[in-house]
Design a protein around this motif. Structure first.
Motif, PDB file in Angstrom:
ATOM      1  N   LYS A 227     -77.932 -22.649  51.170  1.00 43.03           N
ATOM      2  CA  LYS A 227     -76.604 -22.206  51.587  1.00 43.03           C
ATOM      3  C   LYS A 227     -75.574 -23.165  51.011  1.00 43.03           C
ATOM      4  O   LYS A 227     -75.901 -24.299  50.636  1.00 43.03           O
ATOM      5  CB  LYS A 227     -76.509 -22.147  53.109  1.00 43.03           C
ATOM      6  N   PRO A 228     -74.327 -22.742  50.891  1.00 41.42           N
ATOM      7  CA  PRO A 228     -73.299 -23.616  50.316  1.00 41.42           C
ATOM      8  C   PRO A 228     -73.250 -24.961  51.016  1.00 41.42           C
ATOM      9  O   PRO A 228     -73.394 -25.057  52.228  1.00 41.42           O
ATOM     10  CB  PRO A 228     -72.008 -22.818  50.545  1.00 41.42           C
ATOM     11  N   GLY A 229     -73.049 -26.007  50.209  1.00 42.34           N
ATOM     12  CA  GLY A 229     -73.007 -27.351  50.760  1.00 42.34           C
ATOM     13  C   GLY A 229     -74.335 -28.064  50.730  1.00 42.34           C
ATOM     14  O   GLY A 229     -74.410 -29.240  51.101  1.00 42.34           O
TER      15      GLY A 229
ATOM     16  N   LEU B  26     -74.730 -24.103  41.058  1.00 37.25           N
ATOM     17  CA  LEU B  26     -73.365 -24.624  41.024  1.00 37.25           C
ATOM     18  C   LEU B  26     -72.350 -23.559  41.404  1.00 37.25           C
ATOM     19  O   LEU B  26     -71.356 -23.847  42.082  1.00 37.25           O
ATOM     20  CB  LEU B  26     -73.058 -25.183  39.630  1.00 37.25           C
ATOM     21  N   ASP B  27     -72.594 -22.336  40.978  1.00 44.89           N
ATOM     22  CA  ASP B  27     -71.683 -21.236  41.321  1.00 44.89           C
ATOM     23  C   ASP B  27     -71.641 -20.982  42.823  1.00 44.89           C
ATOM     24  O   ASP B  27     -70.661 -20.421  43.331  1.00 44.89           O
ATOM     25  CB  ASP B  27     -72.095 -19.951  40.593  1.00 44.89           C
ATOM     26  N   ASN B  28     -72.701 -21.374  43.524  1.00 47.41           N
ATOM     27  CA  ASN B  28     -72.762 -21.170  44.968  1.00 47.41           C
ATOM     28  C   ASN B  28     -72.505 -22.463  45.746  1.00 47.41           C
ATOM     29  O   ASN B  28     -72.895 -22.582  46.896  1.00 47.41           O
ATOM     30  CB  ASN B  28     -74.130 -20.588  45.346  1.00 47.41           C
ATOM     31  N   HIS B  29     -71.834 -23.419  45.065  1.00 50.42           N
ATOM     32  CA  HIS B  29     -71.386 -24.663  45.708  1.00 50.42           C
ATOM     33  C   HIS B  29     -72.560 -25.481  46.272  1.00 50.42           C
ATOM     34  O   HIS B  29     -72.525 -25.958  47.391  1.00 50.42           O
ATOM     35  CB  HIS B  29     -70.379 -24.352  46.810  1.00 50.42           C
ATOM     36  N   ILE B  30     -73.582 -25.628  45.456  1.00 49.23           N
ATOM     37  CA  ILE B  30     -74.745 -26.436  45.809  1.00 49.23           C
ATOM     38  C   ILE B  30     -74.833 -27.589  44.814  1.00 49.23           C
ATOM     39  O   ILE B  30     -74.820 -27.374  43.596  1.00 49.23           O
ATOM     40  CB  ILE B  30     -76.041 -25.601  45.791  1.00 49.23           C
TER      41      ILE B  30
END
Length: 502
Positions: A401-403, A432-436
């Motif tokens: 999940k993001p983060g 990276l596109d999903n903020h990971i």
């Protein structure tokens, strides 16, 4: 009574809630040496340390709350150990109270509960004394509230009330029970009563002699009558026995939670003392919001390696703030995997509220830690290594999940470099596109080189001299495998090959 030393507004949940990939995390970042150091041979402390490390906090406020409590523990270690020993003693003494028939006999339940309560009252008095003596020595919000609550709730009136109840529950003057008869002439509505006057005046005693209350006596050989009376007494005592047993269970749960929560902090102190004895630095990290992609460190090292090795452990400096991707390349056996483990351990330690193995560290809080390290080939031969890597990656994706932060160690290298690099690129871009955040250790030059020029990427490289210290630097088209060959076999691999061919 609440402890609330791990959380600001609630106790640690009774049932452990480890992440679904707990086993992989323990294996990949090599968590066991850290847990062992915290436990110092105590199985309970090992369980507590492992549990808290694998149930990370997810907010900066929660992390700072624990950091402040741990700072108090460092400053007042003797008092904290005294509190922990008090909780252990209360639990141990409760277990030794004789009560093998207490599950069947209300009178036995009551007697055992009275004995346990007397033990607990003694322990609570000691707790109150410690709180009164040392309240001003602690600065954290957690300990401040704990001591205030102890002094407020365990006041003189509280102990006086308990003493009155204990005197009554011993029933030295017999048991007063009211009863009725139902339509069949059977005893019903049994209720335990408190005597109207616990201490009779002189005139009341004189009056009882001249006007005695009606009574009857059961004959010595009337077993049926004695059994009936015992049954009636038990039914009358049942409710109060059950209530008192629940009260002692409540106090026991308080001491159990106190032992658990203080046990984690004692584990931190145990680990700290080992690091101090070996001369290794440690510091409280500065947690940052997940969206900051913060990662800046001085001397970050693998704490588990520090516990098991007598040799100096190399730390690394990182300046990757605002860089969601860290790509690590360089010489084989140059410290890349060790650095990756140090990142995972630091993330877990920070989000448990601990210090970290570094001179300084600023790190974003992660919503989850995930690892994808290379594994040995499937012994059942049902699939190859590359298939197994893809299956594991598929399982991880279902929980990301993001983060989150994702650690890769030589992933997708079980096929040829062209295919492995392409798969790695697609996976990294999707994450990276999903903020990971991603930390990727690889020897695949094509994969690492494809991210040069990307402003979101921070490059680290293991040096050829194998100092085990990583430096900032873009990937080079070699991992210097020849160096290792010469070190092990004592001659150049190309020359050796020529001799074989000739």
């Amino acid at each position: 009574m609440k402890t609330w030393l791990l959380f600001a507004d609630h106790d640690l949940p009774e049932s452990p809630q480890p992440p679904w990939n707990a086993e992989a995390i323990v294996q990949d970042v090599e968590l066991t040496p850290l847990v062992t150091a915290m436990a110092q041979g105590d199985r309970f402390l090992a369980e507590v340390a492992s549990r808290v490390l694998l149930e990370p906090l997810t907010t900066i406020e929660e992390i700072r709350y624990r950091q402040e409590v741990l700072l108090d523990c460092q400053r007042q270690e003797a008092v904290v150990r005294e509190l922990y020993d008090l909780a252990v003693e209360a639990i141990t003494r409760e277990r030794k109270v004789y009560g093998w028939m207490s599950d069947r006999n209300p009178a036995a339940i009551l007697q055992r509960a009275i004995e346990v309560l007397e033990i607990f009252v003694s322990m609570l008095r000691t707790l109150r004394q410690i709180a009164a003596e040392h309240q001003g020595d602690f600065e954290s919000a957690g300990f401040g509230r704990f001591f205030r609550m102890t002094l407020d709730e365990l006041d003189d009136d509280y102990f006086a009330e308990i003493d009155r109840h204990l005197r009554r529950l011993r029933f030295r003057n017999g048991v007063l029970i009211s009863a009725g008869l139902d339509h069949g002439g059977k005893v019903s509505a049994l209720v335990l009563r408190r005597p109207n006057q616990e201490r009779q005046s002189f005139s009341d005693r004189i009056n009882s002699l001249t006007h005695p209350d009606p009574y009857f006596r059961i004959a010595d050989r009337d077993e049926a009558g004695a059994n009936a009376l015992t049954e009636m007494r038990g039914r009358g005592l049942n409710l109060v026995a059950d209530a008192l047993a629940r009260s002692t269970d409540h106090i026991l749960s308080f001491f159990a939670m106190m032992r658990l929560e203080l046990g984690f902090y004692l584990g931190c102190l145990n680990a700290q003392h080992i690091l101090e004895s070996k001369g290794h630095p440690f510091a409280f990290p500065d947690p940052a919001p997940a969206e900051d992609d913060a990662f800046s460190s001085d001397g970050l090292y693998d704490v588990s390696l520090a516990f098991v090795s007598d040799d100096p452990v190399t730390g690394n400096d990182v300046r990757a703030d605002g860089k969601p991707l860290i790509m690590v390349t360089g010489a084989n056996r140059g410290g890349k995997s060790t650095f990756l483990r140090s990142v995972g351990l630091a993330q877990l330690m920070m989000q448990a509220g601990m210090f970290v193995a570094a001179e300084s560290l600023s790190l974003s809080v992660a919503s989850g830690l995930f690892t994808h390290f290379k594994r040995e080939e499937d012994e059942s031969m049902t699939s190859g290594k590359f298939d197994e890597e893809l299956v594991r990656m598929h399982d991880i994706v279902q929980h990301l999940k993001p983060g989150s932060i994702m650690l890769f160690n030589e992933s997708f290298a079980a096929t040829n470099e062209r295919e492995g690099s392409e798969i790695g690129r697609q996976v990294i871009h999707a994450l990276l596109d999903n903020h990971i955040r991603v930390v990727f250790v690889t020897h695949q030059y094509d994969l690492a080189h494809s991210f040069t020029g990307n402003e979101d990427t921070y490059f680290l490289r293991a040096e050829r001299e194998r100092t085990f210290k990583l430096i900032e630097g873009e990937p080079l088209p070699t991992s210097y495998g020849d160096d290792l060959y010469q070190r092990i076999f004592g001659h150049d691999p190309h020359t050796a090959k020529d001799r074989v061919d000739s």
